[in-house]
Design a protein around this motif. Sequence first.
Motif, PDB file in Angstrom:
ATOM      1  N   ALA A   1      40.526 -20.468 -31.933  1.00 57.78           N
ATOM      2  CA  ALA A   1      40.790 -20.399 -33.370  1.00 57.78           C
ATOM      3  C   ALA A   1      42.198 -19.867 -33.583  1.00 57.78           C
ATOM      4  O   ALA A   1      42.606 -18.895 -32.936  1.00 57.78           O
ATOM      5  N   THR A   2      42.951 -20.480 -34.472  1.00 56.68           N
ATOM      6  CA  THR A   2      44.295 -20.005 -34.778  1.00 56.68           C
ATOM      7  C   THR A   2      44.232 -18.902 -35.824  1.00 56.68           C
ATOM      8  O   THR A   2      43.315 -18.842 -36.645  1.00 56.68           O
ATOM      9  N   ARG A   3      45.234 -18.043 -35.802  1.00 56.41           N
ATOM     10  CA  ARG A   3      45.268 -16.941 -36.761  1.00 56.41           C
ATOM     11  C   ARG A   3      45.436 -17.449 -38.193  1.00 56.41           C
ATOM     12  O   ARG A   3      45.023 -16.760 -39.143  1.00 56.41           O
ATOM     13  N   ILE A   4      46.025 -18.611 -38.365  1.00 55.28           N
ATOM     14  CA  ILE A   4      46.162 -19.135 -39.723  1.00 55.28           C
ATOM     15  C   ILE A   4      44.860 -19.741 -40.222  1.00 55.28           C
ATOM     16  O   ILE A   4      44.748 -20.093 -41.396  1.00 55.28           O
ATOM     17  N   GLY A   5      43.830 -19.873 -39.329  1.00 57.99           N
ATOM     18  CA  GLY A   5      42.503 -20.197 -39.828  1.00 57.99           C
ATOM     19  C   GLY A   5      41.945 -21.560 -39.510  1.00 57.99           C
ATOM     20  O   GLY A   5      41.198 -22.112 -40.321  1.00 57.99           O
ATOM     21  N   GLU A   6      42.202 -22.100 -38.321  1.00 55.88           N
ATOM     22  CA  GLU A   6      41.619 -23.385 -37.950  1.00 55.88           C
ATOM     23  C   GLU A   6      40.935 -23.258 -36.588  1.00 55.88           C
ATOM     24  O   GLU A   6      41.453 -22.596 -35.687  1.00 55.88           O
ATOM     25  N   ILE A   7      39.773 -23.896 -36.452  1.00 56.31           N
ATOM     26  CA  ILE A   7      39.001 -23.871 -35.210  1.00 56.31           C
ATOM     27  C   ILE A   7      39.159 -25.209 -34.493  1.00 56.31           C
ATOM     28  O   ILE A   7      39.104 -26.277 -35.128  1.00 56.31           O
ATOM     29  N   PHE A   8      39.328 -25.159 -33.179  1.00 55.32           N
ATOM     30  CA  PHE A   8      39.436 -26.353 -32.339  1.00 55.32           C
ATOM     31  C   PHE A   8      38.397 -26.275 -31.233  1.00 55.32           C
ATOM     32  O   PHE A   8      38.301 -25.262 -30.535  1.00 55.32           O
ATOM     33  N   ALA A   9      37.592 -27.318 -31.085  1.00 54.69           N
ATOM     34  CA  ALA A   9      36.540 -27.356 -30.075  1.00 54.69           C
ATOM     35  C   ALA A   9      36.792 -28.506 -29.116  1.00 54.69           C
ATOM     36  O   ALA A   9      37.005 -29.653 -29.532  1.00 54.69           O
ATOM     37  N   PHE A  10      36.783 -28.202 -27.805  1.00 53.71           N
ATOM     38  CA  PHE A  10      37.043 -29.186 -26.757  1.00 53.71           C
ATOM     39  C   PHE A  10      35.789 -29.345 -25.896  1.00 53.71           C
ATOM     40  O   PHE A  10      34.993 -28.416 -25.749  1.00 53.71           O
ATOM     41  N   ARG A  11      35.659 -30.510 -25.294  1.00 54.47           N
ATOM     42  CA  ARG A  11      34.550 -30.764 -24.373  1.00 54.47           C
ATOM     43  C   ARG A  11      35.058 -31.556 -23.173  1.00 54.47           C
ATOM     44  O   ARG A  11      36.205 -32.047 -23.180  1.00 54.47           O
ATOM     45  N   GLU A  12      34.210 -31.698 -22.181  1.00 53.06           N
ATOM     46  CA  GLU A  12      34.606 -32.452 -21.000  1.00 53.06           C
ATOM     47  C   GLU A  12      34.933 -33.879 -21.365  1.00 53.06           C
ATOM     48  O   GLU A  12      34.207 -34.537 -22.125  1.00 53.06           O
ATOM     49  N   LYS A  13      36.020 -34.386 -20.781  1.00 52.75           N
ATOM     50  CA  LYS A  13      36.460 -35.735 -21.086  1.00 52.75           C
ATOM     51  C   LYS A  13      35.468 -36.754 -20.540  1.00 52.75           C
ATOM     52  O   LYS A  13      35.008 -36.638 -19.406  1.00 52.75           O
ATOM     53  N   ALA A  14      35.114 -37.698 -21.368  1.00 54.23           N
ATOM     54  CA  ALA A  14      34.123 -38.716 -20.983  1.00 54.23           C
ATOM     55  C   ALA A  14      34.715 -39.643 -19.916  1.00 54.23           C
ATOM     56  O   ALA A  14      35.897 -39.921 -19.895  1.00 54.23           O
TER      57      ALA A  14
END
Length: 436
Positions: A423-436
């Motif tokens: 999560a960035t301090r400016i307020g956005e969440i990023f979610a990653f997963r294993e590459k297909a």
Amino acid sequence: MRIGGGVRTVSWLAVTVAVVGVLTACGTDVDDITVGRGLGWPAAGHEARNSSNTQVTGSRALSLRWSRPVGGPITQPVTVGSEGQIFVTSRTDMNCEIFSYQMRTGRKRFCNPLGPHSIYSPTLLDGASNVYVGLDSAVESANQLGQPRWRTPVAGVPTGMQFTGDGHLLVITQSGQVDVLERQTGKRMVPTQQLLPRPDFLQTPNLDWPPAGEGMEDCRTGGPDCAVATIAAMDVDTGRIYATVRKPGESDASLVALRYADGKVEQEWSSKILADGSATDPALSADGETLYIGDNSKRLLAVNTADGKPKWEAHLDWAPRRGISVSDDGLILPAGDDGYLMALRDTGTSYERVWERKDLALRGTPVQTAGGTGYVTAAIGEGLNLITFDTETGATLDSDVLPGAAGTTTGTAVGAEGEVVVATRIGEIFAFREKA
């Protein structure tokens, strides 16, 4: 849904009286919910040791699953339940301060009001994804749907919580109050302990207790107005607790060891070794014999947990901040946005530099996973990338852009299925997963 509503302040008398009221919703006296180290990322530093190291085998090739704004800034790491539910605190115009999202889709499950200073309190999760969080003058718990369980008053705002070996909740506020609460009801299990001297009300009878959120802005850097700026580490086997304390008017902070045992919390030792304060969460070695902590003089210290005496110190090119990742075999990765990715190894009486990556400017906290894989957010060009690296060599294995991200991130969390969330301090969440 609402947990806690508008609790803002609480009088010193109401907090220190032993029979202070606990508001209880659906708690029970039966505890069959697991706590502690497990799948998911239930605490800011993964578990009570603050090791930022998980037994989940991390993927070496990731891709972005989703991203979304929260609607306000984020100052604490996200946590992830064993089934993938994400929790984070913020401060928004929507009168929401705690948010929960689904891992697979990023869909919001709930957001609830807490209070303006809850943004400084990291969330803590048990095995059923019940969430525990601090706010202005209180600790609250809700279930995974955001429904209230209980609320207990405290003095100040909790800067961190941990689970004890017997399944209770350790709470320490920025003003130095220490409590152990029953996890199902919020009831105080031991007499409240204070890390700072209590005011003498006979000499100053008209003295008011400070506002709940006083000094919180200084916690990020371990400044003089935040007495307890870090999340304590706990050895659940011995009951020993390690916290940092900077007393008013003092230039340096102390590392303090407490022990929770026999129905009380007592101080075992205090060592004033943290020059100009500390904003680094203490992290325990796997055997519990060494504690790693940084200070604002750009040192990383290894401390003997038996007596608080330093074993060795490493001089860094930056002041370490927030988490320190410590693997079970002693590989140490310090954090700090003024620094770069590097690894040290504890050799007992000293340390060795295993590798360093001065080309990777840190913008988050490194974490380690099983299989020798690590993750950290770094500044690449004008943006941010999630870097997947080999923990033994430091070599980059994968690099994924955080689209549109700027500034820095609050931490790195690894889910039960190897998902990686920042999560960035400016307020956005990023979610990653294993590459297909």
